[in-house]
Scaffold this active site. Structure first.
Site, PDB file in Angstrom:
ATOM      1  N   HIS A 152      -0.698 -11.896   1.460  1.00  0.00           N
ATOM      2  CA  HIS A 152      -1.847 -11.190   0.584  1.00  0.00           C
ATOM      3  C   HIS A 152      -2.177 -11.803  -0.596  1.00  0.00           C
ATOM      4  CE1 HIS A 152      -2.246  -6.577   0.047  1.00  0.00           C
ATOM      5  NE2 HIS A 152      -3.334  -7.213  -0.074  1.00  0.00           N
ATOM      6  N   TYR A 175       0.937  -1.153  -0.110  1.00  0.00           N
ATOM      7  CA  TYR A 175      -0.031  -0.046   0.266  1.00  0.00           C
ATOM      8  C   TYR A 175       0.779   1.194  -0.152  1.00  0.00           C
ATOM      9  CZ  TYR A 175      -3.761  -3.116   1.514  1.00  0.00           C
ATOM     10  OH  TYR A 175      -4.802  -4.249   1.560  1.00  0.00           O
ATOM     11  N   SER A 223     -13.202  -4.725   1.243  1.00  0.00           N
ATOM     12  CA  SER A 223     -14.411  -3.929   0.442  1.00  0.00           C
ATOM     13  C   SER A 223     -15.861  -4.132   0.897  1.00  0.00           C
ATOM     14  CB  SER A 223     -14.034  -4.218  -0.900  1.00  0.00           C
ATOM     15  OG  SER A 223     -12.751  -3.816  -1.424  1.00  0.00           O
ATOM     16  N   PRO A 224     -16.278  -4.035   2.354  1.00  0.00           N
ATOM     17  CA  PRO A 224     -17.338  -4.543   2.655  1.00  0.00           C
ATOM     18  C   PRO A 224     -18.484  -3.675   2.138  1.00  0.00           C
ATOM     19  CG  PRO A 224     -16.123  -3.424   4.474  1.00  0.00           C
ATOM     20  CD  PRO A 224     -15.034  -3.824   3.181  1.00  0.00           C
ATOM     21  N   LEU A 225     -17.932  -2.441   1.586  1.00  0.00           N
ATOM     22  CA  LEU A 225     -18.859  -1.534   1.107  1.00  0.00           C
ATOM     23  C   LEU A 225     -18.853  -1.439  -0.504  1.00  0.00           C
ATOM     24  CD1 LEU A 225     -18.793   1.479   3.444  1.00  0.00           C
ATOM     25  CD2 LEU A 225     -20.366  -0.073   3.361  1.00  0.00           C
ATOM     26  N   PHE A 234     -19.110   1.765  -3.127  1.00  0.00           N
ATOM     27  CA  PHE A 234     -20.287   1.643  -3.920  1.00  0.00           C
ATOM     28  C   PHE A 234     -21.615   1.721  -3.069  1.00  0.00           C
ATOM     29  CE2 PHE A 234     -24.072  -0.119  -5.871  1.00  0.00           C
ATOM     30  CZ  PHE A 234     -24.053   0.509  -7.239  1.00  0.00           C
ATOM     31  N   PHE A 235     -21.654   1.275  -2.033  1.00  0.00           N
ATOM     32  CA  PHE A 235     -22.810   1.365  -1.048  1.00  0.00           C
ATOM     33  C   PHE A 235     -22.916   2.424  -0.115  1.00  0.00           C
ATOM     34  CE2 PHE A 235     -22.939  -3.177  -2.708  1.00  0.00           C
ATOM     35  CZ  PHE A 235     -24.459  -3.072  -3.134  1.00  0.00           C
ATOM     36  N   GLY A 236     -21.721   3.141   0.071  1.00  0.00           N
ATOM     37  CA  GLY A 236     -21.496   4.393   0.607  1.00  0.00           C
ATOM     38  C   GLY A 236     -21.960   5.805  -0.402  1.00  0.00           C
ATOM     39  N   ARG A 264     -16.332  -1.389  -2.287  1.00  0.00           N
ATOM     40  CA  ARG A 264     -15.238  -0.226  -2.716  1.00  0.00           C
ATOM     41  C   ARG A 264     -15.873   0.838  -2.752  1.00  0.00           C
ATOM     42  NH1 ARG A 264     -10.790  -3.398  -5.006  1.00  0.00           N
ATOM     43  NH2 ARG A 264     -11.706  -5.541  -5.322  1.00  0.00           N
TER      44      ARG A 264
END
Length: 350
Positions: free
Chosen positions: A134, A66, A213-215, A219-221, A217
């Protein structure tokens, strides 16, 4: 932030059955060094990490790749301002480099050790709580990689071992060498391919699940739906965020938005609550660069959903209606479903 959200108590849970205790909600640090947005300054990043800690998040996730090592340095600086013994620090090794043509991974014992030593130095810590491979090197028997990780545990340099994007066979074989504490996989309302085989396997073996990525990436935010993507965002090339696919996926966000209104929360909170309530051993690691989004994420802990609610939310995002692959084309060949490694007695020519 609403007064009631200041007082959210984030539960503590055991991640896996090896005794590793973490906050039920973790924090993914990757975005602090840019990827989806422009990188923020170290000072801003440290502020976000400290704020998350002060609000009950103690499980922080980074990786050597990262920000080309910069993210570990940033996290290390933040840790200097926090009580180390109260933080659960996860980092990862195995991705040598990422290029448009693909991703180069390595899992040899020598590479495992050199990466661990380098991460300890960048983070400026004496030990890493949870150390993940990873991505799986499909040219190296997993027993060889795990053998070195086991030595690092015995030396006190790492406490627990994790795998990310590993196949069922790889997980079983790795777990036979040394217990795996956690598996990190992409899991969200619009990415559910691990539910059939990986999740039951983890539960059988007593391995915790850390959804990244529980959202979806962001999107659902509302990312790219309610606001436009930054021009330098890697999401612009993500299959599900490309203009023609995003337009088709928009109705999935609208459905979750409508259900969120019914539950008196935001779409992000509903999507996170759905994943949080998939089991005690499920600890998602959403990331953000904004305190208001952090507060929103923490608020998801207070959203209570019944079995019927969970089903209604799942049904609102039928997987066959999601347009575009779950990950970048260059990274697809290294997904868990292709991550078998050769048998220990096989010699792989390079």
């Amino acid at each position: 932030m609403a007064e009631e959200e200041k007082n959210v108590q984030i539960p503590r849970v055991k991640l896996g059955n090896q005794g590793f205790e973490v906050s039920k909600l973790g924090f993914g640090c990757m975005g602090l060094s840019g990827v989806y947005n422009s990188p923020i300054s170290d000072e801003e990043g440290i502020t976000v990490i400290k704020d998350a800690f002060n609000k009950g998040i103690t499980f922080f996730d980074t990786a050597d790749i990262y920000g080309a090592n910069a993210n570990e340095v940033l996290v290390g600086k933040a840790l200097k301002q926090l009580p180390r013994e109260k933080v659960q620090l996860a980092t990862k090794f195995g991705i040598v480099k990422v290029e448009l043509s693909g991703m180069l991974v390595k899992g040899t014992p020598e590479y495992v050790r050199s990466c661990c030593e380098a991460s300890l130095k960048r983070l400026d810590v004496e030990y890493i709580d949870l150390y993940y491979q990873h991505r799986v090197d499909t040219s190296v028997p997993i027993e060889d990689t795990m053998g070195e990780l086991k030595k690092l545990v015995e030396e006190g340099k790492i406490k627990y071992i994790g795998l990310s994007e590993a196949s069922p066979d790889t997980i079983r074989r790795a777990h036979a060498v040394h217990p795996i504490t956690a598996i990190q996989m992409e899991w969200s309302l619009w990415t559910r391919d691990i539910e059939e085989e990986i999740i039951p396997l983890c539960r059988e073996l007593g391995i915790g699940i850390v959804p990244y990525s529980p959202l979806g990436r962001g999107f659902f935010g509302g990312k790219a739906i309610m606001e436009s993507l930054p021009s330098n965002s890697s999401l612009a090339t993500h299959p599900r965020f490309r203009a023609e696919n995003l337009e088709k996926n928009r109705n999935l966000y609208t459905r979750i938005d409508n259900l969120a209104k019914k539950h008196g929360c935001t779409p992000a909170q509903l999507a996170l609550a759905w994943i949080l309530q998939q089991g005690d051993n499920v600890v998602p690691i959403p990331g953000t660069t904004k305190i208001k989004n952090l507060d929103d994420n923490i608020g998801s802990v207070k959203v209570n959903l019944t079995e019927e609610d969970l089903k209604e939310i799942s049904d609102a995002v039928p997987i066959n209606e999601v347009v575009g692959g779950r990950t970048y084309e260059s990274m697809s060949p290294l997904s868990w479903n292709f991550a078998n490694t050769p048998a220990k007695d096989c010699k792989v020519s390079t």
